[in-house]
Design an enzyme around this catalytic site. Structure first.
Site, PDB file in Angstrom:
ATOM      1  N   GLY A 143       6.015  34.276   9.846  1.00  0.00           N
ATOM      2  CA  GLY A 143       6.245  33.648  11.130  1.00  0.00           C
ATOM      3  C   GLY A 143       7.383  32.646  11.041  1.00  0.00           C
ATOM      4  O   GLY A 143       7.753  32.180   9.962  1.00  0.00           O
ATOM      5  N   CYS A 144       7.942  32.286  12.205  1.00  0.00           N
ATOM      6  CA  CYS A 144       9.097  31.381  12.221  1.00  0.00           C
ATOM      7  C   CYS A 144       8.716  29.967  11.797  1.00  0.00           C
ATOM      8  O   CYS A 144       9.393  29.361  10.952  1.00  0.00           O
ATOM      9  CB  CYS A 144       9.746  31.389  13.601  1.00  0.00           C
ATOM     10  SG  CYS A 144       8.610  31.098  14.978  1.00  0.00           S
ATOM     11  N   PHE A 145       7.637  29.420  12.351  1.00  0.00           N
ATOM     12  CA  PHE A 145       7.203  28.091  11.925  1.00  0.00           C
ATOM     13  C   PHE A 145       6.863  28.044  10.438  1.00  0.00           C
ATOM     14  O   PHE A 145       7.297  27.130   9.720  1.00  0.00           O
ATOM     15  CB  PHE A 145       5.995  27.626  12.741  1.00  0.00           C
ATOM     16  CG  PHE A 145       6.311  27.147  14.126  1.00  0.00           C
ATOM     17  CD1 PHE A 145       7.226  26.130  14.345  1.00  0.00           C
ATOM     18  CD2 PHE A 145       5.677  27.704  15.228  1.00  0.00           C
ATOM     19  CE1 PHE A 145       7.502  25.675  15.629  1.00  0.00           C
ATOM     20  CE2 PHE A 145       5.939  27.262  16.508  1.00  0.00           C
ATOM     21  CZ  PHE A 145       6.855  26.245  16.718  1.00  0.00           C
ATOM     22  N   THR A 147       8.016  29.800   8.006  1.00  0.00           N
ATOM     23  CA  THR A 147       9.228  29.888   7.192  1.00  0.00           C
ATOM     24  C   THR A 147       9.838  28.512   6.979  1.00  0.00           C
ATOM     25  O   THR A 147      10.102  28.092   5.848  1.00  0.00           O
ATOM     26  CB  THR A 147      10.246  30.835   7.846  1.00  0.00           C
ATOM     27  OG1 THR A 147       9.710  32.168   7.882  1.00  0.00           O
ATOM     28  CG2 THR A 147      11.551  30.854   7.057  1.00  0.00           C
TER      29      THR A 147
END
Length: 337
Positions: A143-145, A147
């Protein structure tokens, strides 16, 4: 040259996959799929992608002509598609949350749906799992968060320097996806910083899983929506176990950990990461290294949520799987201003 299919190519992450892969010298995009836009040229949905000749098709997995498939599909949809792709002999990089959790019960708790697939994936954070990624046929793209949060904190956890981490992240509106909602309506976003799911965001479980894989650490996470299009700015607060650790020690630790990483840029002590510095790129800028009088470490990271937080990282994973140069197709620096 490998053949690539992008399933669910009409969303932001699908569009980023196309944008980046069109410039990859070892890739031919053979299929882009969408049920909604079947038969529609890609530029009608992604107006910046022109003269590619790509047309959306509503096509079953068994009919795809590809060596690798990127599934840029919603959570819950990938688990129905991925097994068929694997059975057809394709390698798969899944950009949803369906295969990120080691324990499917955790997925079911946080995503509020039954998990029906028994396939196991490698968590696709190259800076940590490169060796496993190389030999995998199914990658769970992070997920982006997580990462931004994991990269900012991992060296501290790996060396067992902290036992408590509090993650505060600010994200651009594109993280909510291409479909407009009441929460992402311009008057709601503009001139505001909007915290949401302040103690119950599903990415907290993902961050906790990964950081706990190295040492026993407690993680808290709160996201905020800010009036920008791209990017995640993360501030990580950690309490040191050893009060003798100094800022210079932290800088040396991060340099040692990330010295060979092509997409990690460690900033000097007098610099802080900026979203505009990474916009459009697959780089993570990391800085901070400060310790206050209470023994709190402050680390900062900035990534583009659609690139390093999604599609660029997926391509990085593909490059590792296919033994390409890791930065192939990803040699873009950020767009500043």
């Amino acid at each position: 040259m490998i053949k690539v299919a992008i399933i669910g190519a009409s969303g932001y992450t699908g569009g980023e996959l196309v944008r980046l892969l069109l410039n990859h010298p070892n890739v031919e995009i053979t299929e882009i799929t969408s049920r909604k836009y079947d038969g529609i040229p890609i530029h009608k949905v992604h107006p910046h992608i022109r003269d590619s000749g790509l047309i959306f098709k509503d096509k079953k997995a068994s009919k795809l002509n590809a060596d690798i498939a990127f599934t840029a599909t919603p959570h819950g949809a990938s688990m129905h598609i991925v097994p068929e792709l694997i059975n057809e002999g394709m390698k798969v990089i899944d950009l949803s949350g369906d295969y990120r959790f080691k324990d499917t019960a955790v997925y079911e708790k946080w995503y509020d749906m039954e998990h029906i697939s028994d396939l196991k994936a490698v968590y696709g954070l190259p800076e940590i799992y490169r060796k496993d990624i190389k030999n995998a046929n199914l990658i769970a793209n992070p997920g982006c968060f997580p990462t931004g949060a994991i990269l900012a904190t991992y060296p501290l956890i790996k060396e067992d320097l902290v036992e408590r981490v509090i993650i505060d992240s600010k994200t651009g509106v594109s993280g909510a996806g291409i479909s407009p909602t009441e929460a992402t309506h311009y008057p709601t976003i503009a001139d505001n910083v909007n915290p949401y799911k302040i103690s119950s965001h599903r990415h907290m479980a993902e961050i906790q899983q990964e950081l706990n894989g190295f040492k026993n650490v407690k993680v808290s996470f709160t996201p905020h929506l800010v009036p920008v299009i791209r990017g995640i700015q993360t501030t990580s607060h950690s309490i040191l176990k050893d009060e003798n650790i100094k800022s210079d020690d932290l800088k040396k630790l991060y340099e040692k950990t990330y010295k060979n990483e092509p997409f990690i840029k460690l900033l000097d002590n007098d610099e802080t990461p900026h979203l505009s510095s990474v916009r459009g790129s697959n780089y993570a800028h990391i800085g901070g290294y400060e310790i206050d009088d209470t023994g709190r470490v402050i680390m900062l990271s900035a990534i583009d949520n659609l690139v390093k937080g999604a599609s660029g990282q997926a391509i990085h994973n593909m490059n590792i799987m296919e033994n390409f140069k890791e930065d192939e197709g990803l040699k873009y620096i950020g767009l500043n201003p």
